[in-house]
Every structure is written in structure tokens, then in C-alpha cells.
Motif scaffolding. Structure first.
Motif, PDB file in Angstrom:
ATOM      1  N   LEU A  54      48.400  30.984  36.037  1.00 50.16           N
ATOM      2  CA  LEU A  54      48.597  31.970  37.083  1.00 50.16           C
ATOM      3  C   LEU A  54      48.303  31.321  38.427  1.00 50.16           C
ATOM      4  O   LEU A  54      47.400  30.486  38.526  1.00 50.16           O
ATOM      5  N   ARG A  55      49.028  31.693  39.451  1.00 49.42           N
ATOM      6  CA  ARG A  55      48.678  31.264  40.801  1.00 49.42           C
ATOM      7  C   ARG A  55      47.470  32.081  41.234  1.00 49.42           C
ATOM      8  O   ARG A  55      47.388  33.275  40.946  1.00 49.42           O
ATOM      9  N   VAL A  56      46.551  31.427  41.919  1.00 51.26           N
ATOM     10  CA  VAL A  56      45.297  32.077  42.288  1.00 51.26           C
ATOM     11  C   VAL A  56      45.085  32.000  43.800  1.00 51.26           C
ATOM     12  O   VAL A  56      45.188  30.923  44.386  1.00 51.26           O
ATOM     13  N   THR A  57      44.777  33.135  44.396  1.00 51.05           N
ATOM     14  CA  THR A  57      44.365  33.199  45.790  1.00 51.05           C
ATOM     15  C   THR A  57      42.983  33.833  45.832  1.00 51.05           C
ATOM     16  O   THR A  57      42.721  34.814  45.128  1.00 51.05           O
ATOM     17  N   VAL A  58      42.124  33.260  46.661  1.00 58.78           N
ATOM     18  CA  VAL A  58      40.764  33.769  46.805  1.00 58.78           C
ATOM     19  C   VAL A  58      40.479  34.008  48.286  1.00 58.78           C
ATOM     20  O   VAL A  58      40.403  33.063  49.068  1.00 58.78           O
ATOM     21  N   PRO A  59      40.381  35.279  48.683  1.00 59.39           N
ATOM     22  CA  PRO A  59      40.024  35.585  50.075  1.00 59.39           C
ATOM     23  C   PRO A  59      38.521  35.394  50.265  1.00 59.39           C
ATOM     24  O   PRO A  59      37.722  36.237  49.850  1.00 59.39           O
ATOM     25  N   GLN A  60      38.150  34.302  50.891  1.00 63.04           N
ATOM     26  CA  GLN A  60      36.742  33.911  50.975  1.00 63.04           C
ATOM     27  C   GLN A  60      35.861  34.910  51.703  1.00 63.04           C
ATOM     28  O   GLN A  60      34.664  34.999  51.427  1.00 63.04           O
ATOM     29  N   ASP A  61      36.418  35.704  52.571  1.00 61.42           N
ATOM     30  CA  ASP A  61      35.612  36.689  53.293  1.00 61.42           C
ATOM     31  C   ASP A  61      35.563  38.043  52.586  1.00 61.42           C
ATOM     32  O   ASP A  61      34.926  38.974  53.066  1.00 61.42           O
ATOM     33  N   ALA A  62      36.208  38.144  51.432  1.00 67.04           N
ATOM     34  CA  ALA A  62      36.173  39.364  50.621  1.00 67.04           C
ATOM     35  C   ALA A  62      35.422  39.089  49.317  1.00 67.04           C
ATOM     36  O   ALA A  62      35.736  39.633  48.262  1.00 67.04           O
ATOM     37  N   CYS A  66      31.087  34.937  38.458  1.00 68.52           N
ATOM     38  CA  CYS A  66      32.247  35.599  37.878  1.00 68.52           C
ATOM     39  C   CYS A  66      33.567  35.246  38.554  1.00 68.52           C
ATOM     40  O   CYS A  66      34.585  35.093  37.888  1.00 68.52           O
ATOM     41  N   VAL A  67      33.573  35.105  39.864  1.00 70.93           N
ATOM     42  CA  VAL A  67      34.811  34.753  40.550  1.00 70.93           C
ATOM     43  C   VAL A  67      35.224  33.329  40.183  1.00 70.93           C
ATOM     44  O   VAL A  67      36.392  33.072  39.861  1.00 70.93           O
ATOM     45  N   LEU A  68      34.287  32.411  40.196  1.00 72.62           N
ATOM     46  CA  LEU A  68      34.572  31.017  39.833  1.00 72.62           C
ATOM     47  C   LEU A  68      35.129  30.915  38.418  1.00 72.62           C
ATOM     48  O   LEU A  68      36.169  30.291  38.192  1.00 72.62           O
ATOM     49  N   TYR A  69      34.453  31.517  37.452  1.00 72.46           N
ATOM     50  CA  TYR A  69      34.899  31.415  36.053  1.00 72.46           C
ATOM     51  C   TYR A  69      36.223  32.122  35.834  1.00 72.46           C
ATOM     52  O   TYR A  69      37.049  31.679  35.034  1.00 72.46           O
ATOM     53  N   SER A  70      36.445  33.208  36.552  1.00 70.90           N
ATOM     54  CA  SER A  70      37.713  33.926  36.445  1.00 70.90           C
ATOM     55  C   SER A  70      38.856  33.110  37.037  1.00 70.90           C
ATOM     56  O   SER A  70      39.966  33.093  36.498  1.00 70.90           O
ATOM     57  N   ALA A  71      38.587  32.429  38.153  1.00 71.50           N
ATOM     58  CA  ALA A  71      39.611  31.568  38.761  1.00 71.50           C
ATOM     59  C   ALA A  71      40.002  30.443  37.798  1.00 71.50           C
ATOM     60  O   ALA A  71      41.180  30.114  37.657  1.00 71.50           O
ATOM     61  N   LEU A  72      39.011  29.869  37.136  1.00 75.89           N
ATOM     62  CA  LEU A  72      39.304  28.813  36.162  1.00 75.89           C
ATOM     63  C   LEU A  72      40.165  29.359  35.027  1.00 75.89           C
ATOM     64  O   LEU A  72      41.179  28.758  34.661  1.00 75.89           O
ATOM     65  N   ASP A  73      39.784  30.508  34.484  1.00 75.11           N
ATOM     66  CA  ASP A  73      40.565  31.081  33.390  1.00 75.11           C
ATOM     67  C   ASP A  73      41.968  31.486  33.833  1.00 75.11           C
ATOM     68  O   ASP A  73      42.926  31.380  33.063  1.00 75.11           O
ATOM     69  N   ALA A  74      42.129  31.943  35.064  1.00 74.77           N
ATOM     70  CA  ALA A  74      43.464  32.261  35.581  1.00 74.77           C
ATOM     71  C   ALA A  74      44.290  30.983  35.697  1.00 74.77           C
ATOM     72  O   ALA A  74      45.466  30.954  35.314  1.00 74.77           O
ATOM     73  N   HIS A  75      43.687  29.930  36.204  1.00 77.19           N
ATOM     74  CA  HIS A  75      44.366  28.635  36.339  1.00 77.19           C
ATOM     75  C   HIS A  75      44.804  28.115  34.971  1.00 77.19           C
ATOM     76  O   HIS A  75      45.938  27.653  34.813  1.00 77.19           O
ATOM     77  N   ILE A  76      43.934  28.207  33.995  1.00 81.16           N
ATOM     78  CA  ILE A  76      44.263  27.764  32.635  1.00 81.16           C
ATOM     79  C   ILE A  76      45.455  28.550  32.087  1.00 81.16           C
ATOM     80  O   ILE A  76      46.265  28.011  31.336  1.00 81.16           O
ATOM     81  N   ARG A  77      45.583  29.797  32.477  1.00 83.50           N
ATOM     82  CA  ARG A  77      46.690  30.648  32.029  1.00 83.50           C
ATOM     83  C   ARG A  77      47.936  30.478  32.897  1.00 83.50           C
ATOM     84  O   ARG A  77      48.873  31.240  32.798  1.00 83.50           O
TER      85      ARG A  77
END
Length: 178
Positions: free
Chosen positions: A138-146, A125-136
Motif C-alpha cells: 500500500l502507498r503510505v502517507t503520514v501527516p506528521q502534524d496529525a 502503533c503508527v510506525l508498526y502500522s506503516a510497516l505492515d501497510a508497506h509490506i502489503r
């Protein structure tokens, strides 16, 4: 530049699904960072949006999802992350937080151009959501430890893909800038 929103993905969970046994240890590890990140977002006035699976319960709303999760055997993984009175909630039915949800519209209404994605599952879900945010755009930040994962090797690959292919900023929760 617009503003940021913290999106908490699928953390309202009863952990009664087939992969739960593999997921729960990773959730326990990520929980302190998730909790601090949510608290910091609230303190800084950053919108906190919960995007959560409906688990195939088409008649349920977020209150029922929370109630079900809190009555599950791993309620201690849900309690510290519960939405507060200012939190927003989007119910989703598939992997992406954007697929067939009003999230794009909500983010536009809030003036959000940067999303911080935390929660579970990194390699899904995080991976697919990041892709969809990128397509839209949006700037994306992912806190890897969260983040929590089912398969560590796939989670590492997913983080690499988000960074390389989606221009996501991969950081630790403590240094995420909203």
C-alpha cells in the motif's frame, strides 16, 4: 491507481494508562490538524476508518470504547474526533492496525491502495502500522502534524524510518493528497 482511505489510529482513548501523562500534551497539539484532516476526508468522500485498541476488553465493541473514552478525564480530546455515521471501525488488540484484524480485507473491498495514517502513538502503533501497510504494498502517507507521541526523539526517528525504509510520504496534514 486505486483510492485513498484515512485511518485514525487509537484516538478513542480514555487516557488512563501509564504513559498518558506524557502523551496528552502531544495529543492537544495534534488535535486541530487531526480534526481538519478528518473533516477534509469526509468532505472529499474519502473513507475514514478508525482502528482502535480494545484495551484488553475482549467483550467490548466500538460503541463501548467510545463511551469509556467520553467518560474519561480527557473527553475533550476525543469528542472532536468521534466517528460519524459513515465511518468504519476496526478493533485491534496489538500495535499494528493490520495484526489479526480484518483491515486488509476491508481495504481490498474498498479498492484502497493508499492509506493516510494519523493518530497515536507515532513511535509505536503508527510506525508498526506503516510497516505492515508497506509490506502489503500500500502507498503510505503520514501527516506528521496529525500525530501524537510519547517520546519526541523516538517519534522523530520513527518518522525518518517510515520515510526511508517504508517509502512513506511524510507531509503536513494541510497538504496531504487523498
Amino acid at each position: 491507481m486505486g483510492k485513498s482511505a484515512l485511518i485514525v489510529i487509537d484516538m478513542i482513548n480514555a487516557y488512563d494508562h501509564p504513559d498518558a501523562e506524557l502523551l496528552v500534551p502531544s495529543v492537544r497539539t495534534a488535535l486541530p490538524q487531526l480534526t481538519r484532516l478528518i473533516d477534509r476526508a469526509r468532505t472529499e468522500g474519502v473513507p475514514v476508518i478508525y482502528a482502535n485498541d480494545n484495551f484488553g476488553e475482549w467483550r467490548s465493541h466500538h460503541g463501548e470504547l467510545i463511551e469509556t473514552a467520553l467518560s474519561g478525564k480527557n473527553a475533550e480530546l476525543v469528542e472532536p474526533l468521534l466517528p460519524d455515521g459513515d465511518s468504519l471501525f476496526v478493533v485491534k488488540a496489538r500495535h499494528s492496525i493490520f495484526y489479526e484484524t480484518p483491515l486488509s480485507y476491508l481495504l481490498a473491498q474498498l479498492g484502497v491502495d493508499h492509506v493516510v495514517l494519523c493518530g497515536q502513538v507515532t513511535e509505536q502503533c503508527v510506525l508498526y502500522s506503516a510497516l505492515d501497510a508497506h509490506i502489503r504494498q500500500l502507498r503510505v502517507t503520514v501527516p506528521q502534524d496529525a500525530l501524537a507521541h510519547i517520546h519526541e526523539d523516538l517519534a522523530k526517528a520513527a518518522l525518518r524510518m517510515m520515510e526511508r525504509n517504508m517509502s512513506a510520504s511524510i507531509r503536513t496534514a494541510d497538504i496531504v493528497a487523498f
